[in-house]
Design a protein around this motif. Structure first.
Motif, mmCIF file in Angstrom:
data_model
loop_
_atom_site.group_PDB
_atom_site.id
_atom_site.type_symbol
_atom_site.label_atom_id
_atom_site.label_comp_id
_atom_site.label_asym_id
_atom_site.label_seq_id
_atom_site.Cartn_x
_atom_site.Cartn_y
_atom_site.Cartn_z
ATOM 1 N N HIS A 99 -9.878 -6.521 1.944
ATOM 2 C CA HIS A 99 -9.510 -5.622 0.843
ATOM 3 C C HIS A 99 -9.036 -4.279 1.375
ATOM 4 N N GLY A 100 -9.716 -3.766 2.387
ATOM 5 C CA GLY A 100 -9.295 -2.496 2.971
ATOM 6 C C GLY A 100 -7.951 -2.582 3.666
ATOM 7 N N VAL A 101 -7.697 -3.689 4.333
ATOM 8 C CA VAL A 101 -6.437 -3.853 5.060
ATOM 9 C C VAL A 101 -5.272 -4.069 4.099
ATOM 10 N N THR A 102 -5.509 -4.829 3.030
ATOM 11 C CA THR A 102 -4.410 -5.179 2.130
ATOM 12 C C THR A 102 -4.268 -4.229 0.941
ATOM 13 N N ALA A 103 -5.038 -3.151 0.902
ATOM 14 C CA ALA A 103 -5.003 -2.252 -0.252
ATOM 15 C C ALA A 103 -3.601 -1.677 -0.482
ATOM 16 N N GLU A 104 -2.918 -1.314 0.568
ATOM 17 C CA GLU A 104 -1.578 -0.741 0.431
ATOM 18 C C GLU A 104 -0.474 -1.747 0.721
ATOM 19 N N ALA A 105 -0.816 -2.828 1.406
ATOM 20 C CA ALA A 105 0.216 -3.768 1.834
ATOM 21 C C ALA A 105 0.581 -4.787 0.762
ATOM 22 N N VAL A 106 -0.356 -5.134 -0.109
ATOM 23 C CA VAL A 106 -0.108 -6.158 -1.126
ATOM 24 C C VAL A 106 -0.077 -5.466 -2.491
ATOM 25 N N PRO A 107 1.071 -5.428 -3.135
ATOM 26 C CA PRO A 107 1.157 -4.687 -4.402
ATOM 27 C C PRO A 107 0.503 -5.407 -5.581
ATOM 28 N N SER A 108 0.439 -6.708 -5.560
ATOM 29 C CA SER A 108 -0.104 -7.456 -6.682
ATOM 30 C C SER A 108 -1.625 -7.546 -6.576
ATOM 31 N N PRO A 109 -2.351 -7.110 -7.607
ATOM 32 C CA PRO A 109 -3.815 -7.205 -7.545
ATOM 33 C C PRO A 109 -4.322 -8.654 -7.524
ATOM 34 N N TRP A 111 -2.811 -11.294 -6.035
ATOM 35 C CA TRP A 111 -2.690 -11.814 -4.672
ATOM 36 C C TRP A 111 -3.647 -11.106 -3.718
ATOM 37 N N ARG A 112 -3.918 -9.830 -3.953
ATOM 38 C CA ARG A 112 -4.888 -9.125 -3.115
ATOM 39 C C ARG A 112 -6.262 -9.785 -3.258
ATOM 40 N N GLN A 113 -6.664 -10.134 -4.485
ATOM 41 C CA GLN A 113 -7.948 -10.800 -4.690
ATOM 42 C C GLN A 113 -7.971 -12.181 -4.027
ATOM 43 N N ILE A 114 -6.855 -12.889 -4.117
ATOM 44 C CA ILE A 114 -6.784 -14.205 -3.474
ATOM 45 C C ILE A 114 -6.964 -14.069 -1.963
ATOM 46 N N PHE A 115 -6.277 -13.105 -1.362
ATOM 47 C CA PHE A 115 -6.411 -12.888 0.079
ATOM 48 C C PHE A 115 -7.828 -12.442 0.445
ATOM 49 N N CYS A 116 -8.414 -11.575 -0.378
ATOM 50 C CA CYS A 116 -9.771 -11.093 -0.103
ATOM 51 C C CYS A 116 -10.791 -12.224 -0.196
ATOM 52 N N LEU A 117 -10.678 -13.050 -1.212
ATOM 53 C CA LEU A 117 -11.597 -14.177 -1.348
ATOM 54 C C LEU A 117 -11.443 -15.170 -0.197
#
Length: 139
Positions: A99-109, A111-117
């Motif tokens: 979540h910390g790494v993708t906070a600025e890199a992934v604009p879609s919330p 997809w960010r949740q999918i990557f974090c999970l």
């Protein structure tokens, strides 16, 4: 805060970090429990020194109890449950890291949740695998 209290607190924190990083797979839960106990003790007025002592005692006690349980339990389902309890903080840390790494890199919330999970699941599975291999060598 006195210099002595600061040194005791800093050394307790450094020792906890060393325990969390060097003990394979099973140091993260006691470390998180120690941090929670330290924050609780400090929040209730124990001071820096008292909170450091409470944190060290809580970390050592939880590590000893969980390691003893892992050594005593022989039923596979109970050992798996205990391994999942050990691996849960690692999964949370993996989620937070992604979540910390993708906070600025992934604009879609979404997809960010999918990557974090996925990151949390991979880190948790790696922790369980490390525990399974260390348990297999003990038998």
């Amino acid at each position: 805060m006195s210099a002595r209290a600061f040194m005791v607190t800093a050394s307790a924190f450094a020792g906890g970090c060393a325990l969390a990083l060097t003990v394979p797979g099973c140091g993260r839960l006691p470390f998180m429990l120690a941090l929670a106990a330290t924050r609780f003790a400090y929040g209730t007025g124990a001071g820096w020194l008292g909170a450091g002592i409470v944190g060290v005692v809580a970390g050592v006690a939880s590590f000893g109890i969980l390691t003893l349980l892992f050594a005593i339990l022989r039923a596979p389902i109970l050992r798996i449950a205990l391994a999942l309890i050990f691996a849960a903080p690692a999964a949370v840390a993996g989620y937070a890291l992604v979540h910390g790494v993708t906070a600025e890199a992934v604009p879609s919330p979404v997809w960010r949740q999918i990557f974090c999970l996925a990151g949390g699941a991979f880190v948790g599975a790696a922790a369980v695998a490390r525990l399974a291999t260390s348990a297999g060598s003990d038998v």
